[in-house]
Design an enzyme around this catalytic site. Sequence first.
Site, mmCIF file in Angstrom:
data_model
loop_
_atom_site.group_PDB
_atom_site.id
_atom_site.type_symbol
_atom_site.label_atom_id
_atom_site.label_comp_id
_atom_site.label_asym_id
_atom_site.label_seq_id
_atom_site.Cartn_x
_atom_site.Cartn_y
_atom_site.Cartn_z
ATOM 1 N N LEU A 61 6.563 3.216 1.532
ATOM 2 C CA LEU A 61 7.508 2.100 1.617
ATOM 3 C C LEU A 61 8.600 2.330 2.661
ATOM 4 O O LEU A 61 9.081 3.439 2.852
ATOM 5 C CB LEU A 61 8.151 1.861 0.248
ATOM 6 C CG LEU A 61 7.162 1.525 -0.870
ATOM 7 C CD1 LEU A 61 7.919 1.280 -2.176
ATOM 8 C CD2 LEU A 61 6.316 0.306 -0.518
ATOM 9 N N HIS A 67 9.163 -3.412 3.485
ATOM 10 C CA HIS A 67 8.747 -3.639 2.096
ATOM 11 C C HIS A 67 9.961 -3.967 1.225
ATOM 12 O O HIS A 67 9.917 -4.855 0.378
ATOM 13 C CB HIS A 67 8.071 -2.394 1.517
ATOM 14 C CG HIS A 67 6.822 -1.960 2.210
ATOM 15 N ND1 HIS A 67 6.733 -0.776 2.910
ATOM 16 C CD2 HIS A 67 5.604 -2.545 2.312
ATOM 17 C CE1 HIS A 67 5.499 -0.642 3.396
ATOM 18 N NE2 HIS A 67 4.796 -1.705 3.060
ATOM 19 N N LEU A 69 8.785 -2.465 11.717
ATOM 20 C CA LEU A 69 8.533 -1.346 10.806
ATOM 21 C C LEU A 69 7.100 -1.431 10.285
ATOM 22 O O LEU A 69 6.618 -2.511 9.978
ATOM 23 C CB LEU A 69 9.507 -1.397 9.618
ATOM 24 C CG LEU A 69 10.982 -1.219 9.905
ATOM 25 C CD1 LEU A 69 11.730 -0.983 8.603
ATOM 26 C CD2 LEU A 69 11.229 -0.063 10.840
ATOM 27 N N VAL A 99 10.976 -7.110 9.533
ATOM 28 C CA VAL A 99 12.104 -6.185 9.689
ATOM 29 C C VAL A 99 11.758 -5.204 10.812
ATOM 30 O O VAL A 99 10.642 -4.680 10.858
ATOM 31 C CB VAL A 99 12.386 -5.440 8.366
ATOM 32 C CG1 VAL A 99 13.498 -4.415 8.545
ATOM 33 C CG2 VAL A 99 12.734 -6.437 7.267
ATOM 34 N N MET A 134 0.841 -1.201 0.000
ATOM 35 C CA MET A 134 0.000 0.000 0.000
ATOM 36 C C MET A 134 0.875 1.250 0.000
ATOM 37 O O MET A 134 0.405 2.348 0.348
ATOM 38 C CB MET A 134 -0.936 -0.010 1.204
ATOM 39 C CG MET A 134 -1.896 -1.200 1.172
ATOM 40 S SD MET A 134 -3.448 -0.894 2.004
ATOM 41 C CE MET A 134 -2.862 -0.624 3.662
ATOM 42 N N GLN A 158 6.014 -11.657 7.196
ATOM 43 C CA GLN A 158 5.584 -12.335 8.424
ATOM 44 C C GLN A 158 4.890 -11.364 9.381
ATOM 45 O O GLN A 158 4.071 -11.747 10.198
ATOM 46 C CB GLN A 158 6.815 -12.965 9.093
ATOM 47 C CG GLN A 158 6.600 -13.553 10.478
ATOM 48 C CD GLN A 158 5.754 -14.813 10.449
ATOM 49 O OE1 GLN A 158 5.715 -15.516 9.445
ATOM 50 N NE2 GLN A 158 5.075 -15.084 11.547
ATOM 51 N N LYS A 159 5.230 -10.084 9.280
ATOM 52 C CA LYS A 159 4.598 -9.040 10.086
ATOM 53 C C LYS A 159 3.074 -9.185 10.077
ATOM 54 O O LYS A 159 2.410 -8.989 11.084
ATOM 55 C CB LYS A 159 5.006 -7.677 9.514
ATOM 56 C CG LYS A 159 4.159 -6.511 9.889
ATOM 57 C CD LYS A 159 4.612 -5.926 11.185
ATOM 58 C CE LYS A 159 3.645 -4.943 11.791
ATOM 59 N NZ LYS A 159 2.861 -4.152 10.882
ATOM 60 N N SER A 166 4.071 1.275 8.131
ATOM 61 C CA SER A 166 3.735 2.596 7.588
ATOM 62 C C SER A 166 2.999 3.421 8.636
ATOM 63 O O SER A 166 3.009 4.649 8.592
ATOM 64 C CB SER A 166 2.859 2.453 6.347
ATOM 65 O OG SER A 166 3.475 1.579 5.430
ATOM 66 N N ARG A 167 2.353 2.744 9.587
ATOM 67 C CA ARG A 167 1.573 3.467 10.599
ATOM 68 C C ARG A 167 2.427 3.987 11.753
ATOM 69 O O ARG A 167 1.934 4.770 12.572
ATOM 70 C CB ARG A 167 0.458 2.574 11.139
ATOM 71 C CG ARG A 167 -0.640 2.314 10.110
ATOM 72 C CD ARG A 167 -1.855 1.636 10.716
ATOM 73 N NE ARG A 167 -2.991 1.636 9.803
ATOM 74 C CZ ARG A 167 -3.342 0.611 9.021
ATOM 75 N NH1 ARG A 167 -2.651 -0.513 9.054
ATOM 76 N NH2 ARG A 167 -4.376 0.701 8.210
#
Length: 285
Positions: free
Chosen positions: A33, A37, A185, A177, A30, A149-150, A187-188
Amino acid sequence: MRLIRSIEEQAKVSESWRRRGSVIGFVPTMGALHRGHMSLVDASLAVADRTIVSVFVNPRQFGPKEDYSRYPRTFAGDRRMLARAGVDALFAPGARSMYPKEFATRVEVTGQLSRGLCGPRRPGHFSGVTTVVAKLLNAVRPDLLFLGQKDAQQAAIIGRLILDLNLGVKVKVLPTVREPDGLALSSRNRYLSVGQRKVAPLLYRALRSGRDAIREGVLSAASVRARMRRMLAAGRGLRIQYLDIVDARTLQPVSRIRGRVLLAAAVLLGATRLIDNLPARAPRR
Ligand code: AMP
């Protein structure tokens, strides 16, 4: 790097690459990055002949009270990052072309995989994900699909979708990661205030302490959860949405820990929802 805006063009490009015998790797995202990602992108670049990354903020996977409109959009930077990494194509369709007015289909994986963890807390989320992933896979027709896996539940559900609908794509799930302090990590993470950012790594620390307990031979899920809960209770302003121990394959909650399990949690820091998980295994006797 090619920038592709329409499903038709993406289908044509993929078809021409496939005809030449190229193995196509695909990383759906989404956008906004980050290194998480990019670890998927790098994994694809390492094994596939062509790597396609999609950036599409999928309205269908956000609930009415969720952050669709304010979800971070950093397209110019994403595009630069992907071009620099050596990605072959960036597929960034518009919402109207993915979901024209008359669009009326929902793809849903039912059963245990969708029933627990994020399922009940985000009604409609996973069917939004599987609907868009089915569309993206049909446009891209990759050989390999790279997932993190997140989002372990998402990866399990997409794996099921691919098997059930014979989509014939091989799924690779790559490790989460993290920041140096352990925060996964996301994006939020940029929504977090300075204070919340300091509390956030507690989530990973609690999961790790749960995993350590299992390694030490604590096999009652209730005891392991209590230990994790105690740690999270120290987090100022942190609220637990769920904190579960599930079978790693079926995602069914367990009471006695046997074989491979997943410690999985969602917490709220203010309005920001963070998820994380850790695989663990009961020691062999
Ligand atoms: P998103 O843009 O959040 O939809 O994520 C796109 C893909 O990146 C999904 O397969 C995620 O699981 C994966 N991903 C997100 N964050 C991480 C991370 N910290 N480490 C590894 N993969 C991640």
